[in-house]
Enzyme design. Structure first.
Site, short mmCIF file in Angstrom:
data_model
loop_
_atom_site.label_atom_id
_atom_site.label_comp_id
_atom_site.label_asym_id
_atom_site.label_seq_id
_atom_site.Cartn_x
_atom_site.Cartn_y
_atom_site.Cartn_z
N HIS A 94 4.59 -5.41 2.90
CA HIS A 94 5.26 -4.92 1.69
C HIS A 94 4.25 -4.18 0.81
O HIS A 94 3.07 -4.56 0.76
CB HIS A 94 5.88 -6.10 0.92
CG HIS A 94 6.76 -5.64 -0.20
ND1 HIS A 94 6.24 -5.24 -1.41
CD2 HIS A 94 8.10 -5.46 -0.27
CE1 HIS A 94 7.24 -4.85 -2.19
NE2 HIS A 94 8.39 -4.97 -1.51
N GLU A 166 10.18 2.01 2.48
CA GLU A 166 10.12 1.71 1.06
C GLU A 166 9.14 2.65 0.37
O GLU A 166 7.93 2.34 0.30
CB GLU A 166 9.67 0.27 0.84
CG GLU A 166 10.62 -0.75 1.44
CD GLU A 166 10.67 -2.00 0.58
OE1 GLU A 166 11.76 -2.33 0.11
OE2 GLU A 166 9.62 -2.61 0.35
#
Ligand code: PGA
Length: 256
Positions: A94, A166
């Protein structure tokens, strides 16, 4: 062409005490009527009570991160074996891990391999920063993050990988952030199609057609329908808007 099952991942980050996690589930579950795949990544300490509360429900759990060793003197880390007790998935790479906690492509590669080794399915996050986007380096960054993460990956397991595109500039700064804007559906589709093409080139079309590519970054009830209408957008990874059961349900319903 295989039909890819839509996937919705709620990434709760460092939000919610155990009591708040349970009360979310009490509101959310009775209203959940969906054939899509639903995944929640709560804080680590909530995984066990959440797994009890979700017994028999069609909702899987994900670890927000794992370390790449099975056990050892690694204060503060969670091993894949520990996560595996409760989780089907592990979010790996992430952008908050990469940028706040200095995780490198090398770490991400080791974590992806370890997750597969223990039967945890990685949700691999990749995405460019604003600076990289402005310098037209998006594709280059996606390629290096994806290919380094999957270096030496076991091809037999790869079709179960989930990739989350992302863009770092689109990820909200937390639940009170109303300013950050999601990528447009056109930009998300272009990035997803590029990622699928890369997977095809490197691992073949069976794998590229099976892998699900989810979009993450300020996805909300207002933009989820149009993001999900794009051909290569197979789901969403949602931070801020997934903290509210009503909003998360509405987002799930926006995919036909
Ligand atoms: P956001 O977070 O939906 O709050 O932008 C997405 C993510 O970081 O996964």
């Amino acid at each position: 062409m295989p039909q890819r099952k839509a996937i919705f991942v709620a990434n709760w980050k460092m939000y919610k005490t155990n009591g708040e996690c349970i009360s979310f589930i009490e509101k959310f579950l009775p209203q959940l009527k969906s054939d899509h795949e639903i995944v929640i990544a709560p804080p680590f300490v909530a995984l066990e009570p959440m797994s009890k509360k979700l017994k028999g429900a069609k909702v899987a759990l994900a670890a927000q991160n794992i370390f790449y060793e099975d056990e050892g003197a690694f204060t503060g880390e969670i091993s894949p074996l520990m996560a595996k007790q409760f989780c089907k998935y592990a979010i790996i790479g992430h952008s908050e891990r990469r940028h706040i906690f200095n995780e490198t492509n090398y770490d991400v590669n080791k974590k992806v391999s370890k997750a597969f080794e223990h039967g945890l399915l990685p949700i691999l996050c990749i995405g460019e920063t604003l600076g990289q986007k402005n310098e037209n380096k998006t594709e280059k960054i996606l390629e290096s993050q994806l290919l380094s993460a999957l270096k030496n990956a076991n091809k037999e397991k790869l079709s179960e990988l989930v990739v989350a595109y992302e863009p770092v500039w689109a990820i909200s700064k937390g639940k009170t952030d109303t300013k950050t804007k999601a990528a447009t559906p056109e930009d998300a589709q272009a990035a997803h199609s590029f990622i699928r093409g890369l997977i095809k080139k490197n691992f073949g079309s069976n794998i590229s057609e099976s892998i699900r590519i989810a979009y993450g970054g300020s996805a909300n009830t207002g933009n989820s329908g149009s993001l999900l209408s794009r051909k290569d957008v197979d789901g969403l990874l949602i931070g801020g808007a997934s903290l509210d059961p009503e909003k998360f349900l509405q987002i799930i319903k926006s995919r036909r």
